[in-house]
Design a protein around this motif. Structure first.
Motif, PDB file in Angstrom:
ATOM      1  N   GLN A  69       0.830  -1.204   0.000  1.00 53.24           N
ATOM      2  CA  GLN A  69       0.000   0.000   0.000  1.00 53.24           C
ATOM      3  C   GLN A  69       0.864   1.253   0.000  1.00 53.24           C
ATOM      4  O   GLN A  69       0.601   2.207  -0.748  1.00 53.24           O
ATOM      5  N   GLN A  70       1.889   1.262   0.840  1.00 54.75           N
ATOM      6  CA  GLN A  70       2.765   2.427   0.876  1.00 54.75           C
ATOM      7  C   GLN A  70       3.508   2.611  -0.443  1.00 54.75           C
ATOM      8  O   GLN A  70       3.638   3.724  -0.951  1.00 54.75           O
ATOM      9  N   GLY A  71       3.996   1.488  -1.000  1.00 54.93           N
ATOM     10  CA  GLY A  71       4.688   1.579  -2.291  1.00 54.93           C
ATOM     11  C   GLY A  71       3.773   2.042  -3.397  1.00 54.93           C
ATOM     12  O   GLY A  71       4.158   2.855  -4.239  1.00 54.93           O
ATOM     13  N   ASN A  72       2.531   1.546  -3.399  1.00 57.25           N
ATOM     14  CA  ASN A  72       1.569   1.955  -4.419  1.00 57.25           C
ATOM     15  C   ASN A  72       1.248   3.439  -4.301  1.00 57.25           C
ATOM     16  O   ASN A  72       1.188   4.167  -5.306  1.00 57.25           O
ATOM     17  N   ALA A  73       1.049   3.913  -3.054  1.00 51.86           N
ATOM     18  CA  ALA A  73       0.770   5.339  -2.848  1.00 51.86           C
ATOM     19  C   ALA A  73       1.962   6.184  -3.285  1.00 51.86           C
ATOM     20  O   ALA A  73       1.799   7.249  -3.904  1.00 51.86           O
ATOM     21  N   SER A  74       3.180   5.709  -2.989  1.00 48.56           N
ATOM     22  CA  SER A  74       4.368   6.462  -3.381  1.00 48.56           C
ATOM     23  C   SER A  74       4.501   6.531  -4.896  1.00 48.56           C
ATOM     24  O   SER A  74       4.820   7.575  -5.460  1.00 48.56           O
ATOM     25  N   GLN A  77       1.938   8.919  -6.306  1.00 46.49           N
ATOM     26  CA  GLN A  77       2.340  10.298  -6.063  1.00 46.49           C
ATOM     27  C   GLN A  77       3.445  10.725  -7.019  1.00 46.49           C
ATOM     28  O   GLN A  77       3.427  11.836  -7.565  1.00 46.49           O
ATOM     29  N   GLN A  78       4.406   9.834  -7.242  1.00 46.14           N
ATOM     30  CA  GLN A  78       5.491  10.157  -8.157  1.00 46.14           C
ATOM     31  C   GLN A  78       4.979  10.315  -9.590  1.00 46.14           C
ATOM     32  O   GLN A  78       5.377  11.234 -10.308  1.00 46.14           O
ATOM     33  N   LEU A  79       4.070   9.404  -9.991  1.00 51.69           N
ATOM     34  CA  LEU A  79       3.515   9.494 -11.346  1.00 51.69           C
ATOM     35  C   LEU A  79       2.698  10.773 -11.507  1.00 51.69           C
ATOM     36  O   LEU A  79       2.763  11.438 -12.546  1.00 51.69           O
ATOM     37  N   SER A  80       1.911  11.113 -10.462  1.00 54.74           N
ATOM     38  CA  SER A  80       1.107  12.323 -10.539  1.00 54.74           C
ATOM     39  C   SER A  80       1.992  13.561 -10.624  1.00 54.74           C
ATOM     40  O   SER A  80       1.739  14.473 -11.415  1.00 54.74           O
TER      41      SER A  80
END
Length: 228
Positions: A69-74, A77-80
């Protein structure tokens, strides 16, 4: 690791006749105590190992889920953030393209208006060169918009060449008003004085009004079906 102290049962009181069997009883008691101790230790180790393994599995599953979950959120965020950084120059390019398109359309409209005006002036010039008497029709229209006066009070100022040709081509109509040559007027221009009123009866102001209407129509946005 906690340790357990085995409970040792007190030896049973044996009758004197069974004193010979006392040693066997003591040995059995010791063996029972030893077996109990071994069972306790074995059960503790087995329970500890089982609990440790289960705890590791549960901890791994929980850590894996939280880490995902943390990796997916990171990553999101990076892609955005990267998308925003890439979208900014694209937005600027799009705005510049829209501005360029608007400027081009505006310049194209101006060119169309200028072309229409140029063609119209050329046509008027040719028509007046062939039939300068048509200027008298403009004089009639102008006089109709002014307060009525007698013909003797009307003076028509024309370009000298056109004034001479009108007198030659239509002397009877030219005699109706006082035709006056005016070198300040270009071909196709005409001014009318009726009593105390004076008005422009030439072609330029009429052409300018028409060109202004054309420019306004071209400036209006096209309807969707026409733009398609």
């Amino acid at each position: 690791m906690s340790t357990f102290r085995p409970y040792r049962f007190p030896p049973l009181s044996l009758p004197s006749v069974a004193a010979g069997c006392g040693n066997d009883a003591v040995q059995q008691q010791a063996q029972l105590a030893q077996g109990f101790q071994q069972g306790m230790e074995s059960g503790f180790r087995e329970g500890y190992d089982t609990g440790l393994e289960q705890g590791q599995r549960d901890g791994y599953a929980a850590g894996h889920s939280e880490g995902w979950q943390q990796g997916n959120a990171s990553v999101q965020q990076q892609l955005s953030s990267r998308f925003d950084s890439l979208a900014q120059p694209l937005d600027a390019m799009l705005q510049a393209l829209q501005q360029l398109q608007g400027d081009y359309q505006q310049a194209l409209r101006r060119e169309v208006v200028e072309l229409v005006a140029k063609v119209a002036r050329q046509v008027i010039r040719c028509e007046l060169a062939l039939q300068p008497v048509q200027l008298l029709a403009l004089v009639d229209e102008t006089l109709a918009a002014l307060p009525p006066v007698a013909d003797e009070q009307v003076s028509v100022f024309l370009n000298p060449e056109e004034c001479q040709r009108i007198r030659e081509l239509a002397p009877e109509r030219a005699a109706r008003w006082a035709l006056t040559p005016d070198s300040r007027l270009e071909p196709g221009e005409c001014r009318v004085r009726a009593g105390n009123h004076e008005a422009d009866a030439g072609c330029r102001q009429r052409l300018d009004a028409c060109i202004e209407q054309v420019a306004e129509q071209l400036a209006e946005p096209l309807p969707p079906e026409a733009a398609a």
